[in-house]
Scaffold this active site. Structure first.
Site, short mmCIF file in Angstrom:
data_model
loop_
_atom_site.label_atom_id
_atom_site.label_comp_id
_atom_site.label_asym_id
_atom_site.label_seq_id
_atom_site.Cartn_x
_atom_site.Cartn_y
_atom_site.Cartn_z
CD GLU A 67 48.54 9.74 37.35
OE1 GLU A 67 47.38 9.44 37.55
OE2 GLU A 67 49.23 9.24 36.43
CB CYS A 102 56.92 10.01 32.68
SG CYS A 102 55.47 10.47 31.73
CB CYS A 162 44.72 16.90 29.37
SG CYS A 162 45.30 17.20 27.69
CB CYS A 212 43.19 11.80 23.43
SG CYS A 212 44.26 13.12 22.82
CB CYS A 219 43.78 10.05 27.20
SG CYS A 219 44.80 10.77 28.49
CB CYS A 272 49.16 9.19 30.83
SG CYS A 272 48.15 10.53 30.35
#
Ligand code: SF4
Length: 343
Positions: free
Chosen positions: A93, A106, A113, A117, A120, A334
């Site tokens: 993205e 961005c 990932c 977290c 997220c 995100c």
């Protein structure tokens, strides 16, 4: 996809010339191809290359340019969110935002990932792989082309932890900074990390004074470690120590990102501890109204509550702002588009 074929997008201009030489192309054709490759254009869209030659290229080589797999445009502020398909089926993205000072991109640095977290959307969508430097710059090139703009600011804050893909990210920043590349000054680049201390230390040794943006989210070690597993390994006190060294070496203030989660990290005790830890350091606190992500159980704090938290920090001597939510109507948080596409 055939991974044995050479990916032309990953070659330097010299390597590209060498690779194409057996095709016996005339000089003007090679220049045309070089121009398209530098812009990250897919073979099929190289309009001044004869179709038979494009077919030959597709036959022989891997087209590593980014293909748009989804796009959402905000009716509120024109923010555009892109979902790009890499040549191997991984999805990433990127977001294009328009500010008074120009366009800002961005970009993602990894397909997924590993940091986990808890607040997220990317964490729940799995990890694919690191992006190459060309795939990171390719996002900006693809957005420039699609929107007919010229991105002048970059934030490495999309999906992925930039310092977990250190070499490619540094190669990207150097390429993006060069006049032959995207020609974006380091001062207009911002790298966001969840706090990988060895990566920050390495970055300090490079001559690339980008803005360092650190995900803080809590001023308390134990609470932060519950929200961000990486904080168990890289403790808050050590992280703040290295951030202070970074700001004094580069002369740039560190931005601490703070996602305000209702009832979790927006209390008076949190404000007081932030002030105690950060007052007198070269920094800025950026409060983020957190986007609710399904399955995380976190909810957005009310705007008045966020404003009073910010005021409290300012009264305590910290520079603090509330991040403007861009593209709220298209869920620009995100990883959400990627997560939906993968589901
Ligand atoms: S917030 Fe950033 S580092 Fe943490 S899981 Fe999401 S993408 Fe990774």
């Amino acid at each position: 996809m055939d991974i044995r074929r050479i990916n032309l997008n990953e070659l330097s201009p010299e390597e590209l010339r060498k690779e194409l030489s057996p095709m016996g192309l005339r000089e003007f054709r090679v220049r045309q191809l070089e121009k398209w490759m530098a812009l990250g254009v897919p073979f099929g869209q190289m309009t001044d290359i004869p179709s038979a030659m494009r077919a030959e290229l597709s036959e022989k080589y891997l087209d590593g340019s980014l293909k748009t797999a989804g796009k959402l445009v905000s009716a509120v502020d024109g923010t555009v969110k892109y979902l790009f398909d890499l040549h191997d089926g991984n999805l990433i993205e990127s977001v294009l935002m328009k500010y008074k000072y120009g366009y800002s991109a961005c970009v993602s640095t990894q397909a997924g990932c590993r940091m986990g977290c808890t607040f997220c959307a990317s964490a729940g969508a799995g990890f694919g792989r690191d992006l190459t430097a060309r795939e990171i710059s390719g996002q900006i090139k693809a957005m420039n082309r699609d929107a007919g703009v010229n991105v002048g600011h970059v934030v490495l804050m999309g999906v992925g932890e930039p310092l977990d893909n250190y070499d490619n990210v540094v190669a990207f920043m150097r390429e993006a900074h060069s006049p032959e590349g995207l020609n974006i000054s380091y001062r207009k680049m911002s790298l966001s990390t969840c706090g990988l201390i060895p990566g920050i230390e390495k970055l300090m040794a490079e001559d690339i004074p980008v803005t360092l943006s650190v995900s803080l989210h809590s001023p308390f070690q134990d609470e932060r470690a519950r929200m961000m597993p990486v904080a168990r390994k890289y403790r808050l006190d050590k992280l703040l120590e290295i951030c202070n060294i970074y700001s004094s070496r580069t002369g740039r203030r560190v931005t601490y990102e703070y996602a305000v989660i209702s009832g979790v990290n927006d209390t008076d005790a949190h404000a007081a501890e932030l002030i105690r830890l950060l007052r007198g350091t070269l920094c800025h606190v950026n409060l983020i109204p957190v986007n609710p992500v399904e399955g995380t159980g976190y909810s957005r704090a009310r705007r008045e509550k966020i404003d009073s938290f910010r005021q409290r920090l300012e009264d305590g001597g910290l520079a603090a702002t509330v991040r403007r939510a861009m593209g709220r109507d298209i869920e620009a948080a995100c990883g959400q588009l990627r997560r939906q596409a993968m589901e």
